[in-house]
Motif scaffolding. Structure first.
Motif, PDB file in Angstrom:
ATOM      1  N   LEU A  87      -8.963   1.549   8.349  1.00  0.00           N
ATOM      2  CA  LEU A  87      -8.581   0.151   8.580  1.00  0.00           C
ATOM      3  C   LEU A  87      -9.097  -0.745   7.457  1.00  0.00           C
ATOM      4  O   LEU A  87      -8.402  -1.676   7.023  1.00  0.00           O
ATOM      5  CB  LEU A  87      -9.122  -0.321   9.927  1.00  0.00           C
ATOM      6  N   ALA A  88     -10.304  -0.474   6.988  1.00  0.00           N
ATOM      7  CA  ALA A  88     -10.880  -1.266   5.904  1.00  0.00           C
ATOM      8  C   ALA A  88     -10.058  -1.109   4.623  1.00  0.00           C
ATOM      9  O   ALA A  88      -9.800  -2.082   3.903  1.00  0.00           O
ATOM     10  CB  ALA A  88     -12.327  -0.841   5.655  1.00  0.00           C
ATOM     11  N   LYS A  89      -9.615   0.109   4.345  1.00  0.00           N
ATOM     12  CA  LYS A  89      -8.814   0.364   3.140  1.00  0.00           C
ATOM     13  C   LYS A  89      -7.449  -0.302   3.234  1.00  0.00           C
ATOM     14  O   LYS A  89      -6.947  -0.883   2.271  1.00  0.00           O
ATOM     15  CB  LYS A  89      -8.658   1.870   2.944  1.00  0.00           C
ATOM     16  N   TYR A  90      -6.834  -0.217   4.430  1.00  0.00           N
ATOM     17  CA  TYR A  90      -5.522  -0.842   4.603  1.00  0.00           C
ATOM     18  C   TYR A  90      -5.625  -2.367   4.589  1.00  0.00           C
ATOM     19  O   TYR A  90      -4.677  -3.058   4.220  1.00  0.00           O
ATOM     20  CB  TYR A  90      -4.858  -0.366   5.900  1.00  0.00           C
ATOM     21  N   ASP A  91      -6.772  -2.898   4.994  1.00  0.00           N
ATOM     22  CA  ASP A  91      -6.965  -4.346   4.957  1.00  0.00           C
ATOM     23  C   ASP A  91      -6.947  -4.841   3.511  1.00  0.00           C
ATOM     24  O   ASP A  91      -6.373  -5.896   3.208  1.00  0.00           O
ATOM     25  CB  ASP A  91      -8.297  -4.713   5.619  1.00  0.00           C
ATOM     26  N   ILE A  92      -7.547  -4.065   2.622  1.00  0.00           N
ATOM     27  CA  ILE A  92      -7.523  -4.414   1.196  1.00  0.00           C
ATOM     28  C   ILE A  92      -6.087  -4.362   0.674  1.00  0.00           C
ATOM     29  O   ILE A  92      -5.632  -5.266  -0.037  1.00  0.00           O
ATOM     30  CB  ILE A  92      -8.422  -3.459   0.389  1.00  0.00           C
ATOM     31  N   ALA A  93      -5.362  -3.300   1.060  1.00  0.00           N
ATOM     32  CA  ALA A  93      -3.976  -3.150   0.625  1.00  0.00           C
ATOM     33  C   ALA A  93      -3.118  -4.287   1.166  1.00  0.00           C
ATOM     34  O   ALA A  93      -2.207  -4.786   0.489  1.00  0.00           O
ATOM     35  CB  ALA A  93      -3.422  -1.804   1.093  1.00  0.00           C
ATOM     36  N   TYR A  94      -3.417  -4.742   2.396  1.00  0.00           N
ATOM     37  CA  TYR A  94      -2.660  -5.830   3.032  1.00  0.00           C
ATOM     38  C   TYR A  94      -2.749  -7.112   2.211  1.00  0.00           C
ATOM     39  O   TYR A  94      -1.772  -7.845   2.071  1.00  0.00           O
ATOM     40  CB  TYR A  94      -3.197  -6.063   4.446  1.00  0.00           C
ATOM     41  N   HIS A  95      -3.927  -7.367   1.650  1.00  0.00           N
ATOM     42  CA  HIS A  95      -4.140  -8.606   0.898  1.00  0.00           C
ATOM     43  C   HIS A  95      -3.767  -8.480  -0.577  1.00  0.00           C
ATOM     44  O   HIS A  95      -3.794  -9.484  -1.299  1.00  0.00           O
ATOM     45  CB  HIS A  95      -5.602  -9.040   1.019  1.00  0.00           C
ATOM     46  N   THR A  96      -3.430  -7.290  -1.025  1.00  0.00           N
ATOM     47  CA  THR A  96      -3.117  -7.096  -2.439  1.00  0.00           C
ATOM     48  C   THR A  96      -1.699  -6.588  -2.676  1.00  0.00           C
ATOM     49  O   THR A  96      -1.331  -6.300  -3.811  1.00  0.00           O
ATOM     50  CB  THR A  96      -4.107  -6.100  -3.075  1.00  0.00           C
ATOM     51  N   THR A  97      -0.903  -6.485  -1.624  1.00  0.00           N
ATOM     52  CA  THR A  97       0.467  -5.970  -1.744  1.00  0.00           C
ATOM     53  C   THR A  97       1.479  -7.093  -1.548  1.00  0.00           C
ATOM     54  O   THR A  97       1.285  -7.983  -0.707  1.00  0.00           O
ATOM     55  CB  THR A  97       0.728  -4.867  -0.693  1.00  0.00           C
ATOM     56  N   ASP A  98       2.537  -7.052  -2.312  1.00  0.00           N
ATOM     57  CA  ASP A  98       3.608  -8.051  -2.208  1.00  0.00           C
ATOM     58  C   ASP A  98       4.184  -8.046  -0.796  1.00  0.00           C
ATOM     59  O   ASP A  98       4.674  -7.031  -0.317  1.00  0.00           O
ATOM     60  CB  ASP A  98       4.700  -7.721  -3.233  1.00  0.00           C
ATOM     61  N   SER A  99       4.146  -9.199  -0.123  1.00  0.00           N
ATOM     62  CA  SER A  99       4.596  -9.283   1.274  1.00  0.00           C
ATOM     63  C   SER A  99       6.095  -9.074   1.438  1.00  0.00           C
ATOM     64  O   SER A  99       6.570  -8.883   2.560  1.00  0.00           O
ATOM     65  CB  SER A  99       4.204 -10.639   1.874  1.00  0.00           C
ATOM     66  N   SER A 100       6.849  -9.124   0.345  1.00  0.00           N
ATOM     67  CA  SER A 100       8.297  -8.916   0.437  1.00  0.00           C
ATOM     68  C   SER A 100       8.698  -7.461   0.173  1.00  0.00           C
ATOM     69  O   SER A 100       9.876  -7.117   0.235  1.00  0.00           O
ATOM     70  CB  SER A 100       9.027  -9.824  -0.568  1.00  0.00           C
ATOM     71  N   SER A 101       7.731  -6.606  -0.091  1.00  0.00           N
ATOM     72  CA  SER A 101       8.017  -5.206  -0.425  1.00  0.00           C
ATOM     73  C   SER A 101       8.061  -4.327   0.820  1.00  0.00           C
ATOM     74  O   SER A 101       7.504  -4.666   1.870  1.00  0.00           O
ATOM     75  CB  SER A 101       6.966  -4.661  -1.393  1.00  0.00           C
ATOM     76  N   LYS A 102       8.726  -3.185   0.685  1.00  0.00           N
ATOM     77  CA  LYS A 102       8.788  -2.215   1.784  1.00  0.00           C
ATOM     78  C   LYS A 102       7.398  -1.638   2.054  1.00  0.00           C
ATOM     79  O   LYS A 102       7.054  -1.329   3.188  1.00  0.00           O
ATOM     80  CB  LYS A 102       9.761  -1.090   1.446  1.00  0.00           C
ATOM     81  N   GLU A 103       6.630  -1.496   1.001  1.00  0.00           N
ATOM     82  CA  GLU A 103       5.278  -0.953   1.134  1.00  0.00           C
ATOM     83  C   GLU A 103       4.424  -1.845   2.032  1.00  0.00           C
ATOM     84  O   GLU A 103       3.616  -1.353   2.822  1.00  0.00           O
ATOM     85  CB  GLU A 103       4.630  -0.838  -0.247  1.00  0.00           C
ATOM     86  N   PHE A 104       4.634  -3.169   1.934  1.00  0.00           N
ATOM     87  CA  PHE A 104       3.867  -4.100   2.758  1.00  0.00           C
ATOM     88  C   PHE A 104       4.180  -3.883   4.238  1.00  0.00           C
ATOM     89  O   PHE A 104       3.275  -3.902   5.086  1.00  0.00           O
ATOM     90  CB  PHE A 104       4.198  -5.537   2.362  1.00  0.00           C
ATOM     91  N   ASN A 105       5.450  -3.659   4.555  1.00  0.00           N
ATOM     92  CA  ASN A 105       5.832  -3.403   5.948  1.00  0.00           C
ATOM     93  C   ASN A 105       5.180  -2.122   6.477  1.00  0.00           C
ATOM     94  O   ASN A 105       4.736  -2.056   7.626  1.00  0.00           O
ATOM     95  CB  ASN A 105       7.350  -3.306   6.074  1.00  0.00           C
ATOM     96  N   LYS A 106       5.136  -1.099   5.605  1.00  0.00           N
ATOM     97  CA  LYS A 106       4.508   0.157   6.005  1.00  0.00           C
ATOM     98  C   LYS A 106       3.010  -0.044   6.266  1.00  0.00           C
ATOM     99  O   LYS A 106       2.452   0.538   7.196  1.00  0.00           O
ATOM    100  CB  LYS A 106       4.710   1.214   4.915  1.00  0.00           C
ATOM    101  N   ILE A 107       2.383  -0.870   5.435  1.00  0.00           N
ATOM    102  CA  ILE A 107       0.961  -1.154   5.609  1.00  0.00           C
ATOM    103  C   ILE A 107       0.717  -1.861   6.937  1.00  0.00           C
ATOM    104  O   ILE A 107      -0.213  -1.534   7.672  1.00  0.00           O
ATOM    105  CB  ILE A 107       0.437  -2.016   4.442  1.00  0.00           C
ATOM    106  N   CYS A 108       1.573  -2.832   7.269  1.00  0.00           N
ATOM    107  CA  CYS A 108       1.446  -3.566   8.537  1.00  0.00           C
ATOM    108  C   CYS A 108       1.590  -2.616   9.728  1.00  0.00           C
ATOM    109  O   CYS A 108       0.833  -2.692  10.702  1.00  0.00           O
ATOM    110  CB  CYS A 108       2.500  -4.670   8.623  1.00  0.00           C
TER     111      CYS A 108
END
Length: 230
Positions: free
Chosen positions: A141-162
């Motif tokens: 969860l800590a690692k994904y939290d970092i990715a959440y704040h550093t990934t483009d919110s309009s990208s598919k990767e951001f949706n996967k992170i969420c």
């Protein structure tokens, strides 16, 4: 405009600010019954907050000091709490498919709001130190939290992170076991670990599973002998 026509209170059409000023200067004119009777009628959330503040002031025998800004803030806080409780209850029942049910109640709801709504913030206990969590799920969860704040919110990767954060949070709240699927020589086997198994233990198991020539029998024996929490 706020319209109150509740006996024996006789108030004209008032804005929230007018009602605050009325109670600021004239709260003593109203009885307990006057104030509680107002709550029996269909009133707006901000009027309900103001009236309840008036009741609290009368109960504590303190001057009425509520401001419009504070009243608005309180309404937002109540609405946010109500939304979070609904989202948690719905997500617990439907999982990631619960978005459809959430949107029925909150049409403007966005998937990016899920991580914040699902995480329960616990009150800090004074004079009590808590050790940082080093279990596998907490570290993920800590690692994904970092990715959440550093990934483009309009990208598919951001949706996967969420989705991943929501899934991990739900499993953590339920204290569900950690499930790892290992495929060796075309044979799949799912290994279950205690919900708070240390991240280092999972990493050791993962390293062993990737070792050439290892068998499912060896993995089962390692888990049984080394991970006594299972």
């Amino acid at each position: 405009m706020v319209q109150l026509a509740v006996e024996p209170i006789q108030l004209p059409n008032l804005t929230a600010q007018d009602l605050i000023e009325e109670f600021t200067y004239n709260l003593g004119r109203y009885s307990w019954a006057d104030l509680f009777n107002v709550l029996d009628y269909e009133i707006t959330p901000i009027v309900k907050v103001i009236v309840r503040a008036a009741i609290h002031s009368k109960e504590s025998e303190n001057p009425f000091k509520l401001t419009l800004e504070r009243a608005i803030s309180r309404v937002k806080q109540i609405q946010n709490t109500k939304r979070k409780n609904f989202v948690r209850k719905t997500f617990k029942k439907w999982g990631l498919f619960g978005m459809q049910e959430i949107l029925k109640q909150y049409p403007e709801y966005r998937e990016a709001m899920l991580p914040g709504d699902l995480v329960i913030k616990r009150k800090k206990v004074k004079d009590k130190k808590t050790k940082p969590r080093n279990d596998f799920r907490a570290r993920q969860l800590a690692k994904y939290d970092i990715a959440y704040h550093t990934t483009d919110s309009s990208s598919k990767e951001f949706n996967k992170i969420c989705e991943r954060i929501a899934s991990l949070t739900s499993a953590d709240l339920k204290r569900a076991p950690i499930l790892l699927t290992v495929t060796l020589s075309g044979e799949k086997y799912q290994y279950s670990f205690h919900w708070n198994t240390d991240e280092r233990e999972i990493e050791k198991f993962h390293a062993l599973a990737n070792k050439a020539g290892v068998t499912h029998e060896q993995l089962c024996q390692y888990r049984t002998n080394s991970l006594i929490k299972f």
